[in-house]
Scaffold this motif. Structure first.
Motif, PDB file in Angstrom:
ATOM      1  N   SER A  30       0.559  -1.446  -0.305  1.00  0.00           N
ATOM      2  CA  SER A  30       0.118   0.033  -0.290  1.00  0.00           C
ATOM      3  C   SER A  30       0.764   1.334  -0.056  1.00  0.00           C
ATOM      4  N   SER A  31       1.836   1.196   0.156  1.00  0.00           N
ATOM      5  CA  SER A  31       2.383   2.562   0.990  1.00  0.00           C
ATOM      6  C   SER A  31       3.819   2.833  -0.599  1.00  0.00           C
ATOM      7  N   ARG A  32       4.083   1.056  -1.020  1.00  0.00           N
ATOM      8  CA  ARG A  32       4.875   1.190  -2.247  1.00  0.00           C
ATOM      9  C   ARG A  32       5.077   2.798  -3.209  1.00  0.00           C
ATOM     10  N   ASN A  33       3.734   3.360  -3.591  1.00  0.00           N
ATOM     11  CA  ASN A  33       2.600   4.025  -4.483  1.00  0.00           C
ATOM     12  C   ASN A  33       2.680   5.506  -4.018  1.00  0.00           C
ATOM     13  N   LEU A  34       3.172   5.597  -2.503  1.00  0.00           N
ATOM     14  CA  LEU A  34       3.081   7.285  -1.905  1.00  0.00           C
ATOM     15  C   LEU A  34       4.230   8.169  -2.015  1.00  0.00           C
ATOM     16  N   VAL A  85      10.497  -2.135   1.940  1.00  0.00           N
ATOM     17  CA  VAL A  85      11.312  -3.819   2.124  1.00  0.00           C
ATOM     18  C   VAL A  85      10.885  -4.607   3.447  1.00  0.00           C
ATOM     19  N   PRO A  86       9.743  -5.678   3.104  1.00  0.00           N
ATOM     20  CA  PRO A  86       9.526  -6.645   4.113  1.00  0.00           C
ATOM     21  C   PRO A  86      10.840  -7.420   4.438  1.00  0.00           C
ATOM     22  N   THR A 115      10.760  -2.209   6.845  1.00  0.00           N
ATOM     23  CA  THR A 115      11.931  -0.616   5.710  1.00  0.00           C
ATOM     24  C   THR A 115      10.996  -0.199   5.356  1.00  0.00           C
ATOM     25  N   LEU A 116      10.835   1.269   5.584  1.00  0.00           N
ATOM     26  CA  LEU A 116      10.570   2.184   4.060  1.00  0.00           C
ATOM     27  C   LEU A 116      11.902   3.133   3.637  1.00  0.00           C
ATOM     28  N   LEU A 156      -1.606   3.077   8.541  1.00  0.00           N
ATOM     29  CA  LEU A 156      -1.376   1.549   7.321  1.00  0.00           C
ATOM     30  C   LEU A 156      -1.693   0.399   8.559  1.00  0.00           C
ATOM     31  N   TRP A 157      -1.500   0.431   9.616  1.00  0.00           N
ATOM     32  CA  TRP A 157      -0.969  -0.391  10.164  1.00  0.00           C
ATOM     33  C   TRP A 157      -2.046  -0.318  11.059  1.00  0.00           C
TER      34      TRP A 157
END
Lengths: 220, 310
Positions: free
Chosen positions: A39-43, A50-51, A57-58, A76-77
């Motif tokens: 969900s956060s990759r396109n923010l 990276v899980p 880790t963002l 998101l959490w």
């Protein structure tokens, strides 16, 4: 009950979400973290999500993002509860032993098992992909039977062939490309785990359920 | 088009790296000295992320089939176009049919050659950089060899009136760093040794990581960490106690304690430090890291003003 979330910075540009560093490894937590990563990759400002093993880790493009990033992660959490990953079943054909698995006797001897018993144990378990890391396409698999946990080689090999299946401590995995490696090699697959020219370069993704299927030869 | 006529150096194609693919296990990659690549691109009016050549010790010759401008930055390499010198930190004109000869370095480790328009190669996994370990990107995922031909991006020939040079920032060997998540778990002695003794670059270093030799470091008690995301700049301490600064081609996840993170503004110094040369870590705050980024912005602002109308 939602465990308390723990977010901390890593360097200038990254945040780590590490909700339960001391609890036992948990797949439902991993599933949530992978959903948050997707969900956060396109923010805006997120360069990578990276899980790791029960953590995430963002990486941001700018130190000024950390503050808002923390709020986004927290949000998101809180939403993640209702989401889970797609579960695909992936069969991996394996030729066990011989030239394909030169260390299978080591593994058998370490546990006073026959080679056939090692093959049967390894191939009857179901493995869950937790995340991809270390090398392109390398899947961290959970589910190796305790009776197959085997220490790594004391001297790592200079070259492990692509597709090799090994056991290293409590883990089993597949080497996507030729590389040095210290795991006990028990077999090999002919499937390509990483192809940089494909739109989805990796055969495996988090959530997949992997089964190793013993074969005598790679026909087809 | 440009031809590699002779290649006796590890030459790769690099840009500013890949984003959005680390979760596939794909390294960030790109230039190991991002500052030098950016400077070289700016000297020939390219966007910062244009693909250029990165090279290490050795020599090579490139023949150009077009009129163009090139810029040489990073480690101190000697270069000439026909018999005209091309100084380090400068841009120079190349006429069709001329050869550029590069040899070095006298200082530093990695040189960069930007060509106006950039090198035109296929984008693989969101980047043009060569990933040598995993054999993709750049030119067939490998080092350049004699006989290779590379396309140059189409661009209107820059109307530069003259060669121009930039004073490159000096490498003082001081790495400003933020404390890492596991710093507090190291012994008092190890924390002191990390921040207050000097570290020698090991000859085991490469584009994945710079290994350092010095006082062995250890945590207060044995800790076993779960694998977590790592990136260039993270300083890991494996069981032998000798820190590794992760660099451009670092693996995407790791499980060793993260003692510190070298700030982006200083990571180029690690790349350009030779084996057996010394580095020291300086503990700074996030606001000091911001000021360090601002130093680079000022540097590039002054450069842009100096190049106005050139």
């Amino acid at each position: 009950m939602v465990p308390e979330s723990i977010i901390y910075p890593l360097g200038e540009n990254a945040l780590v979400l590490d909700p339960a560093p001391r609890a036992a490894i948990d797949y439902s937590l991993q599933s949530k973290l992978c959903w948050i990563a997707d969900s956060s990759r396109n923010l805006a400002g997120v360069l990578n999500a990276v899980p790791g093993m029960n953590n995430l880790t963002l990486y941001f493009d700018n130190p000024e993002r950390l503050k808002s990033g923390e709020a986004i992660l927290q949000q998101l959490w809180d939403e993640a509860e209702q989401h889970s990953l797609p579960q695909r079943n992936i069969d991996i054909p394996v030729i066990y032993g011989g030239e394909y698995g030169p260390d299978i006797d080591n593994v058998a001897n370490a546990h006073q098992l026959s080679v056939d018993a090692v093959i049967s144990l390894h191939s009857s378990a179901r493995y869950r992909v937790f995340f991809i890391g270390f090398q392109p396409g390398f899947a961290y698999l959970d589910g190796l039977p305790t009776s197959l946990h085997t220490p790594r080689l004391s001297i790592p090999r200079q070259q492990v062939p692509a597709g090799s299946i090994g056991i290293g401590g409590e883990q089993t995995g597949i080497y996507p490309s030729q590389s040095p490696g210290g795991w006990q090699l028990i077999g090999q697959t002919n499937l390509k785990l990483f192809n940089p020219l494909q739109r989805s370069p990796n055969l495996l993704q988090p959530g997949d359920i992997v089964t190793f299927v013993p074969v005598r030869s790679f026909t087809s | 088009m440009m031809h590699i006529d002779q290649a006796n150096s590890h030459i790769t194609i690099q840009d500013l790296g890949r984003t959005g693919v680390a979760h596939l296990g794909v390294p960030i990659g790109g230039a190991i000295d991002r500052q030098a690549l950016t400077l070289a691109n700016r000297l020939v009016a390219n966007p910062d992320n244009c693909a250029a050549l990165e090279f290490s010790a050795g020599e090579f010759t490139i023949r150009f089939e077009i009129d163009t401008w090139v810029a040489l930055c990073g480690g101190h390499f000697d270069a000439s176009i026909s018999n005209r010198p091309l100084w380090n930190g400068w841009r120079g004109k190349v006429n069709k049919g001329e050869s550029l000869y590069i040899r070095g370095p006298k200082q530093g480790m990695y040189g960069y050659l930007a060509i106006m328009g950039g090198i035109d190669c296929e984008t693989v996994l969101k980047g043009k950089g060569t990933d040598i370990t995993n054999e993709f990107g750049g030119h067939h995922g490998r080092y350049l060899e004699a006989g290779d031909r590379l396309n140059i991006g189409v661009t209107a020939l820059g109307n530069f009136s003259r060669p121009i040079g930039a004073v490159q920032r000096a490498n003082d060997g001081i790495l400003r760093a933020l404390p890492g998540p596991e710093l507090a778990l190291f012994s008092q002695f190890s924390k002191k040794a990390f921040w207050h003794t000097s570290w020698k670059v090991s000859n085991q270093s490469n584009r994945m990581g710079t290994r350092l030799d010095g006082q062995p470091l250890s945590t207060e008690t044995d800790i076993s960490l779960r694998s977590h995301g790592v990136m260039p700049g993270v300083v890991q301490v494996p069981p032998n106690g000798q820190p590794i600064v992760l660099m451009a081609d670092a693996q995407t996840t790791g499980g060793y304690p993260r003692i510190a993170c070298v700030i982006a503004a200083d990571l180029w110094k690690v790349a350009q430090t030779r084996p057996r040369q010394a580095l020291i870590f300086q503990h700074i705050s996030p606001s000091q890291a911001q000021s360090a980024n601002y130093e680079w912005q000022q540097y590039h602002y002054r450069l842009a003003r100096a190049m106005d109308g050139s």
